[in-house]
Write an enzyme that holds these catalytic residues in place. Structure first.
Site, short mmCIF file in Angstrom:
data_model
loop_
_atom_site.label_atom_id
_atom_site.label_comp_id
_atom_site.label_asym_id
_atom_site.label_seq_id
_atom_site.Cartn_x
_atom_site.Cartn_y
_atom_site.Cartn_z
N LYS A 75 0.19 -1.34 -0.02
CA LYS A 75 -0.10 0.04 0.13
C LYS A 75 0.95 1.58 0.26
O LYS A 75 1.66 1.64 0.93
CB LYS A 75 -0.60 0.00 1.34
CG LYS A 75 -2.39 1.22 1.23
CD LYS A 75 -2.75 1.13 2.65
CE LYS A 75 -4.09 1.81 2.81
NZ LYS A 75 -4.88 2.01 3.72
N LYS A 98 -2.06 -0.89 -3.54
CA LYS A 98 -3.42 -0.28 -3.50
C LYS A 98 -2.58 0.91 -3.76
O LYS A 98 -0.55 1.43 -3.12
CB LYS A 98 -3.92 -0.29 -2.60
CG LYS A 98 -5.01 1.28 -1.87
CD LYS A 98 -5.14 0.81 -0.91
CE LYS A 98 -6.49 1.84 -0.67
NZ LYS A 98 -7.63 2.20 1.10
#
Length: 334
Positions: A204, A257
Site C-alpha cells: 500500500k 493499492k
C-alpha cells in the site's frame, strides 16, 4: 500475380483479428463479474444515503438503508463487498472500531441476514475511527509524533475478533503496521477463527490517488501524512519484500493499492509468489474517469472495461472497485 521478390509478410497476426468470434476465442484475459468486490461506506445516523461529491455515484449509507445497496449488489451478482465504517464519535484510540455493536459489526450482521451468500470483507484500520486520522494510537519519540506500531497490533486483533464474531468472511488489514499479519493470524487462530482468511494490503503506497476516499471515510489526518508507514511510490523491490513478509506471516491474499499506476508491482508480485492477488482501484482513479466522462472527453464504459481488463492482464485476480455495479451491468448486457 504473386511475386516472391515483393516481400509479402510471412507472419500475419491480423488473420486472428478479422472475425469477432475468432477474436473472442483467442482472447487471453477475460473480465467477469466474479472478479469484482464493491467497497461500501457505512455511516452513523439514520435514513441516510448521501452522495459523495468527489466520487459521483458513490454514497455513504446508514445502517437502516444499507439493505438497498446490498439488494442491488446481490441482483447484479457481484460476489463480495468491502466494508468501511464512519462513526459519530472518534477518539485518540479509535475505540468505536472495537465495539461489538459498532457500525461495521452491525452491518455484517445485517448482510448475513439479508444475503448470507454475499462475501463480506472488512477493512481493518483505525484512520476512520481516530480523532487525529492516523491508523493507530500515537506516540512521541525524540520529539516526533508517529503511530505506535506495537501498541496498534493488539487493537487490530481486537477489531478483527469483533468482526469475526459478527460474521465477517475475510478480514483485510490496511494500516501497513509491521507484524500485523502475524499478530492477526495468531489472534484469530487462538480464538476459534483459524478458518478466516487474511487479505493483506501488503503493498500500500502513500499515494495522491486517495484524496476522494478521505472525503468518503472522513479520515484525512489532522496533521502530517502517512508516509511514515505507507510505502514510497518510487519503490518496487520494497513492495516485493513487504508481500513476502506478509505471506510468511500467514496472509492468504495480498493486495496492491492503488492499482492503475502500480500494475508493474502487481505483475512482479504475481510472478514472484503465484498466490491470489487483489488490487484496489482507488477513489482518485475512479473520480478521474467519472470527471472526464461527465465532460464527454472519454467513453466511460470502454475506458473502465479496458482498464479493469488491464488489471487482469497484470495478474490480478480480485478487483476492488467503485465501478463494480456499472461493470456488472455492462458485462450482463454484453
Amino acid at each position: 500475380m504473386f511475386d516472391p521478390a515483393a516481400g509479402y509478410p510471412t507472419h500475419r497476426p491480423r488473420r486472428l483479428r478479422g472475425n469477432p468470434r475468432l477474436r473472442d476465442l483467442v482472447r487471453e484475459n477475460v473480465l467477469t463479474r466474479d472478479d469484482l468486490i464493491y467497497p461500501l461506506f457505512v455511516y452513523h445516523g439514520s435514513n441516510l444515503s448521501r452522495e459523495i461529491a468527489s466520487m459521483p455515484g458513490q454514497r455513504q449509507w446508514s445502517l437502516d438503508r444499507l439493505g438497498e445497496v446490498i439488494d442491488q449488489v446481490v441482483e447484479l451478482k457481484i460476489p463480495g463487498v468491502m466494508l468501511f465504517g464512519i462513526p459519530e464519535r472518534k477518539d485518540a484510540r479509535g475505540s468505536a472500531a472495537l465495539r461489538d455493536d459498532g457500525l461495521v459489526q452491525q452491518a455484517i450482521g445485517l448482510i448475513k441476514k439479508r444475503a448470507p451468500e454475499l462475501l463480506t470483507i472488512t477493512d481493518l484500520c483505525f484512520c476512520e475511527y481516530t480523532d487525529h486520522g492516523h491508523c493507530g494510537p500515537l506516540v512521541e519519540t525524540a520529539g516526533r509524533i508517529d503511530v505506535d506500531n506495537d501498541a496498534t497490533l493488539p487493537l487490530l486483533v481486537e477489531q478483527a475478533l469483533s468482526h469475526c464474531r459478527a460474521g465477517a468472511d475475510v478480514i483485510a488489514p490496511s494500516g501497513m503496521m509491521d507484524g500485523m499479519v502475524r499478530a492477526l493470524r495468531a489472534g484469530l487462530d487462538g480464538s476459534g477463527f483459524a478458518h478466516i482468511p487474511i487479505m493483506s494490503y501488503a503493498s500500500k503506497f502513500a499515494s495522491a490517488y486517495y484524496g476522494p476516499f478521505r472525503d468518503a471515510a472522513e479520515s484525512a489526518p489532522s496533521f502530517g501524512d502517512r508516509r511514515g508507514y505507507q510505502m514510497d511510490p518510487a519503490n518496487g523491490d520494497e513492495a516485493v519484500r513487504e508481500a513476502a513478509i506478509d505471506l510468511a506471516e500467514g496472509a492468504d491474499v495480498i493486495m496492491v493499492k492503488p492499482a492503475m499506476a502500480y500494475l508493474d508491482i502487481a505483475r512482479r508480485l504475481k510472478d514472484a509468489f503465484r498466490v491470489p492477488l487483489a488490487a484496489y482501484n482507488v477513489s482518485g482513479e475512479y473520480a478521474m474517469i467519472k470527471a472526464a466522462a461527465e465532460r464527454g472527453w472519454i467513453d466511460e464504459r470502454r475506458i473502465v472495461l479496458e482498464t479493469l481488463t488491464g488489471f487482469k492482464r497484470a495478474g490480478i485476480d480480485m478487483i476492488l472497485t467503485y465501478h463494480a455495479p456499472d461493470v456488472a451491468r455492462w458485462l450482463q448486457q454484453g
